[in-house]
Design an enzyme around this catalytic site. Structure first.
Site, PDB file in Angstrom:
ATOM      1  CE1 TYR A   1     -69.041   1.937  -6.293  1.00 56.36           C
ATOM      2  CE2 TYR A   1     -68.487   3.411  -4.485  1.00 56.36           C
ATOM      3  CZ  TYR A   1     -68.107   2.543  -5.480  1.00 56.36           C
ATOM      4  OH  TYR A   1     -66.787   2.257  -5.649  1.00 56.36           O
TER       5      TYR A   1
ATOM      6  CG  HIS B   1     -69.656   5.325  -7.594  1.00 52.31           C
ATOM      7  ND1 HIS B   1     -70.049   4.540  -8.637  1.00 52.31           N
ATOM      8  CD2 HIS B   1     -68.337   5.114  -7.436  1.00 52.31           C
ATOM      9  CE1 HIS B   1     -69.004   3.866  -9.094  1.00 52.31           C
ATOM     10  NE2 HIS B   1     -67.951   4.200  -8.381  1.00 52.31           N
TER      11      HIS B   1
HETATM   12 MG    MG Z   1     -64.728   6.146  -6.390  1.00 50.53          MG
END
Ligand code: MG
Length: 408
Positions: A160, A217
């Protein structure tokens, strides 16, 4: 005073910004943002089909009653689509209020509590060496705080917030184009083994003053999040963001029992009812809501006040999906909020974006300087808007190596 009309625009340079313009019988207009990232047409339809027909004829100065009218009147309360639509109306009504008073919004909230608002940038690297170049790039521009996301050796796809190409250290933005989502492959074990040492390496390299943030995340289970938080404690993070999926709020209790690392959560929250347990039980240190996804200035101000009672500071969401209108509304709250912490900030200032949303809000040395203009201090050029049209996009999806769906 009466509202005489309202228009919704969908489109923008690289993003489908949902911009609301409310007109009044006194010539004053207000602007709001309802950009629900990758679901933009839905708040636009809610505004056009249900809310705007009711708005016409209302007194725009009664922003509190209008908020209550739509929220309580919906019966099916909350949720990102409705709250983004209410948010756009609320921002536009505050904009009108500020213009009528001839004051910047922060003055109507209680004035400035600080000279500038600390922001953080997104540093990213396909590997640790690139990430260090990226951090240096932002430090050289005056940033005092950076979120750091790093490629993990052996991870089948970039993690991410990680640049996919080596050398892409400055302008990394996730590609959300196309209705079919890109598939990312996630490996928790590799992440847990690599990332704590990488974060420590960054701390050793850049010294104690840099504020380092990291976003998990939503990828870890409660036990993994507790173990990860414990292992990164020596780094002295400014915050650890979204360690677990946000729906299971009790998950954070295990992390709190094992670590004092500051926790930030809330970018997918829509109302004070998503935040109150985490705030009142001291399960978080920063609340990450945004004015667009959480019902506008009227509602977010209530969340900020509740947070302040429990020593929780603000760290508003500021992904590129927030238009300059939303960022302006947050800038006024950041200037005022006694419990302000930090603001996520990605430079949107392309010539195209500046032409669509002229504004004199400024970023200087890693600090956001709020506009002193009346209202929100940002405008919208309707003729520029004609250049842009809706393009469908999608967030990536995440699977484990065996194909199991995971959290993006
Ligand atoms: Mg964030």
């Amino acid at each position: 005073m009466k509202i005489t009309g309202a228009k919704v625009f969908v489109g923008g340079p690289g993003k489908n910004y949902v911009t609301l313009k409310i007109m009044t019988d006194q010539g004053v207009y207000g602007l709001g943002d309802a950009t629900l990232n990758n679901r933009e047409t839905l708040p636009a339809a809610y505004l056009n089909d249900y809310l705007i027909p009711n708005l016409i004829g209302m007194d725009p100065r009664n922003s509190e009653d209008i908020w209550q009218f739509f929220y309580r009147g919906a019966y099916f309360r909350r949720g990102p689509i409705a709250m983004a639509a209410f948010a756009a109306i609320d921002m536009a009504l505050w904009d009108i209020k500020g213009k009528l008073a001839n004051m910047p919004l922060y003055q109507l909230f209680g004035g400035k509590s600080r000279d500038g608002a600390l922001v953080y940038a997104h540093a990213t690297g396909s590997d640790l060496s690139d990430l260090k170049d990226s951090i240096r790039y932002y430090i050289d521009q005056g940033y005092k705080a950076v979120r750091v996301q790093c490629g993990i050796p052996g991870m089948p796809t970039a993690g991410y917030g990680v640049a996919e190409t080596k050398g892409d250290v400055a302008n990394y933005i996730t590609d959300f184009s196309g209705i079919k989502p890109k598939v990312e492959i996630w490996d928790t074990d590799r992440y847990m083994r690599y990332m704590p040492d990488a974060l420590m390496d960054i701390r050793d390299h850049f010294g104690p003053d840099l504020k380092i943030l990291h976003d998990v995340h939503h990828r870890l289970t409660p036990r993994e999040a507790a173990a990860f938080a414990k292992s990164v404690e020596p780094v002295g993070l400014y915050w650890l963001e979204d360690p677990t999926p946000a729906e299971d709020q009790d998950a954070l209790k295990m992390l709190r029992q094992h670590s004092t690392v500051p926790v930030a959560i809330g970018e997918v929250f829509n109302s004070v009812w998503d935040c109150n347990k985490l705030i009142e039980q001291n399960l978080i240190d920063f609340i990450r809501v945004s004015v667009t996804y959480a019902g506008g200035i009227t509602h977010v101000k209530r969340i900020v006040d509740l947070a302040g009672l429990h020593n929780v500071r603000t760290g508003f969401h500021g992904a590129p999906s927030h238009s300059p209108i939303s960022m302006a509304a947050q800038a006024h709250l950041n200037a005022w909020a006694p419990n302000f912490g930090i603001q996520e900030y990605l430079v949107l200032g392309t010539p195209e974006c500046d032409a669509l949303f002229p504004s004199d809000h400024k970023l200087q040395n890693g600090m956001f300087q709020v506009s002193d203009g009346a209202g929100l201090g940002v405008d919208f050029d309707e003729s520029e808007a004609e250049r842009y049209h809706f393009k469908a996009g999608s967030h990536p999806i995440v699977r484990l190596e065996d194909g199991t769906m995971w959290d993006y």
